[in-house]
Enzyme design. Sequence first.
Site, mmCIF file in Angstrom:
data_model
loop_
_atom_site.group_PDB
_atom_site.id
_atom_site.type_symbol
_atom_site.label_atom_id
_atom_site.label_comp_id
_atom_site.label_asym_id
_atom_site.label_seq_id
_atom_site.Cartn_x
_atom_site.Cartn_y
_atom_site.Cartn_z
ATOM 1 N N SER A 105 -65.930 -29.428 49.364
ATOM 2 C CA SER A 105 -65.419 -28.736 48.176
ATOM 3 C C SER A 105 -65.497 -29.610 46.929
ATOM 4 O O SER A 105 -65.416 -29.103 45.805
ATOM 5 C CB SER A 105 -63.971 -28.299 48.388
ATOM 6 O OG SER A 105 -63.854 -27.408 49.476
ATOM 7 N N GLY B 129 -64.808 -24.203 49.842
ATOM 8 C CA GLY B 129 -66.121 -24.566 49.329
ATOM 9 C C GLY B 129 -66.078 -24.819 47.841
ATOM 10 O O GLY B 129 -65.085 -24.543 47.169
ATOM 11 N N GLY C 275 -67.627 -24.740 43.692
ATOM 12 C CA GLY C 275 -68.269 -23.835 42.757
ATOM 13 C C GLY C 275 -67.356 -22.767 42.191
ATOM 14 O O GLY C 275 -66.161 -22.688 42.492
ATOM 15 N N CYS D 254 -58.825 -21.303 50.642
ATOM 16 C CA CYS D 254 -59.372 -21.931 49.442
ATOM 17 C C CYS D 254 -60.431 -21.040 48.782
ATOM 18 O O CYS D 254 -60.095 -20.003 48.228
ATOM 19 C CB CYS D 254 -59.899 -23.322 49.779
ATOM 20 S SG CYS D 254 -60.020 -24.410 48.327
ATOM 21 N N PHE D 255 -61.704 -21.391 48.839
ATOM 22 C CA PHE D 255 -62.739 -20.532 48.281
ATOM 23 C C PHE D 255 -62.695 -19.158 48.932
ATOM 24 O O PHE D 255 -62.929 -18.142 48.281
ATOM 25 C CB PHE D 255 -64.110 -21.188 48.493
ATOM 26 C CG PHE D 255 -65.190 -20.702 47.565
ATOM 27 C CD1 PHE D 255 -65.107 -20.937 46.201
ATOM 28 C CD2 PHE D 255 -66.298 -20.036 48.043
ATOM 29 C CE1 PHE D 255 -66.120 -20.505 45.335
ATOM 30 C CE2 PHE D 255 -67.306 -19.606 47.197
ATOM 31 C CZ PHE D 255 -67.215 -19.837 45.838
ATOM 32 N N ASN E 114 -57.359 -28.276 46.898
ATOM 33 C CA ASN E 114 -58.549 -28.723 46.186
ATOM 34 C C ASN E 114 -59.202 -27.494 45.564
ATOM 35 O O ASN E 114 -60.114 -26.910 46.124
ATOM 36 C CB ASN E 114 -59.525 -29.425 47.130
ATOM 37 C CG ASN E 114 -60.814 -29.796 46.418
ATOM 38 O OD1 ASN E 114 -60.880 -29.788 45.191
ATOM 39 N ND2 ASN E 114 -61.858 -30.089 47.173
ATOM 40 N N GLY F 218 -60.210 -25.595 41.571
ATOM 41 C CA GLY F 218 -60.200 -25.553 40.121
ATOM 42 C C GLY F 218 -60.239 -24.147 39.576
ATOM 43 O O GLY F 218 -60.209 -23.946 38.364
ATOM 44 N N PHE F 219 -60.322 -23.145 40.475
ATOM 45 C CA PHE F 219 -60.319 -21.743 40.098
ATOM 46 C C PHE F 219 -59.189 -21.042 40.849
ATOM 47 O O PHE F 219 -58.707 -21.537 41.877
ATOM 48 C CB PHE F 219 -61.654 -21.079 40.446
ATOM 49 C CG PHE F 219 -62.821 -21.617 39.660
ATOM 50 C CD1 PHE F 219 -63.258 -20.978 38.505
ATOM 51 C CD2 PHE F 219 -63.489 -22.757 40.073
ATOM 52 C CE1 PHE F 219 -64.327 -21.474 37.778
ATOM 53 C CE2 PHE F 219 -64.564 -23.262 39.356
ATOM 54 C CZ PHE F 219 -64.981 -22.617 38.200
ATOM 55 N N HIS G 267 -55.202 -25.754 51.994
ATOM 56 C CA HIS G 267 -55.854 -26.189 53.231
ATOM 57 C C HIS G 267 -54.825 -26.370 54.340
ATOM 58 O O HIS G 267 -54.088 -27.352 54.346
ATOM 59 C CB HIS G 267 -56.587 -27.517 53.003
ATOM 60 C CG HIS G 267 -57.811 -27.392 52.166
ATOM 61 N ND1 HIS G 267 -59.084 -27.471 52.684
ATOM 62 C CD2 HIS G 267 -57.970 -27.175 50.836
ATOM 63 C CE1 HIS G 267 -59.972 -27.325 51.718
ATOM 64 N NE2 HIS G 267 -59.314 -27.144 50.587
ATOM 65 N N GLU H 12 -55.455 -27.057 57.465
ATOM 66 C CA GLU H 12 -55.944 -27.847 58.605
ATOM 67 C C GLU H 12 -55.359 -29.251 58.642
ATOM 68 O O GLU H 12 -55.541 -29.971 59.621
ATOM 69 C CB GLU H 12 -57.481 -27.905 58.584
ATOM 70 C CG GLU H 12 -58.098 -28.907 57.637
ATOM 71 C CD GLU H 12 -57.997 -28.507 56.188
ATOM 72 O OE1 GLU H 12 -57.945 -29.405 55.318
ATOM 73 O OE2 GLU H 12 -57.965 -27.290 55.916
#
Length: 385
Positions: A54, A235, A237, A263-264, A311, A313-314, A359, A361
């Site tokens: 990520s 991930g 982007g 997350c993503f 983690n 940023g969006f 996350h 995990e």
Amino acid sequence: MTTSTRGAQTPAVLVLEDGRTFRGRAYGAVGETFGEAVFSTGMTGYQETLTDPSYHRQVVVMTAPHIGNTGVNDEDPESGRIWVSGYVVRDPARTPSNWRSRRSLDDELTAQGVVGISGVDTRALTRHLRERGAMRVGIFSGEAIADEAALLAKVQAAPQMKGADLSAEVATQETYVVPAIGTKRFTVAAIDLGIKGMTPHRMAERGIEVHVLPATATVDDIYAVNPDGVFFSNGPGDPATADHPVSLMRAVLERSTPLFGICFGNQILGRALGFGTFKLKYGHRGINQPVQERGATGTWTGGKVEVTAHNHGFAVDAPLDAPSDTPYGRAEVSHVCLNDNVVEGLRLLDRPAFSVQYHPEAAAGPHDAGYLFDRFVTLLEGQRA
């Protein structure tokens, strides 16, 4: 562009896209690198951070002042390589000390060609990023150092994170299987958008055979493994570019297959339900982010606070006050960040699907959110019944 020369006393400079500069010494490889400057608030877990896909195309600033004191081992990486574009620390350990250590962090960064900088006032740098927001940055050392105007021009010419479609760059190219530990109970198809190694392991611990599929997988690829459930990973982007994963998730939702995203994957679920996404000013990163579960629906308890690993940023732009009607039934925000009320989880009320922005995990990070894998198992059991 890097060289393998050790840079303990080699001058280095960090240049932000707004023109602010910080000077220090080379740490890791000597050369130049570019990415988005972000900061991580974790005091431990630097090895897992470095190898988290990520962080692709990001330059990570560590807010903890002393980094590298436990060295690098061969057990804790979350993928086969370091993914960060650059690394910024204040006070690197001169000599690692841990019974599992195999080499120093400096040596590992050098071996993998990761350009870093040490001796930087990371507190001032972090405060700057909090005030101005995450931005493009370059680290230059050795022969890469030039006139500051020329370095700034290079930074400002580097690609931005907004609009970046990166998941296919970090995902597996071939499907692989992580077998269940002990008796196999279920089969899950996991879409790799930048998956960490510990994630399928956590499912395997619960008797799940995990088929990890490339980000480019099709609906037919998913159902060819006859899954009891589908997982969408973390991930890098901008989720606004992830049209293929969104269409893939919608196909899964249409079949009412149990679904879990992190997350993503949470941002993908948000888009699949019709919500928008937006870029946070400086994001959430580190292993000490407080999240609260909201409300109580069925067996979902409300009010619990978890300390979690982040983690991102969006974030998803979804209403916090009430459930929303979507093409797949009602959906509601399940978790929020206590620091800023950012959406940290979604759940469908009429189909077996949920996601979280963090996350669970615990690699690295607290184990507060491990129950979410058990919750996924409950959905798999319910669907089978």
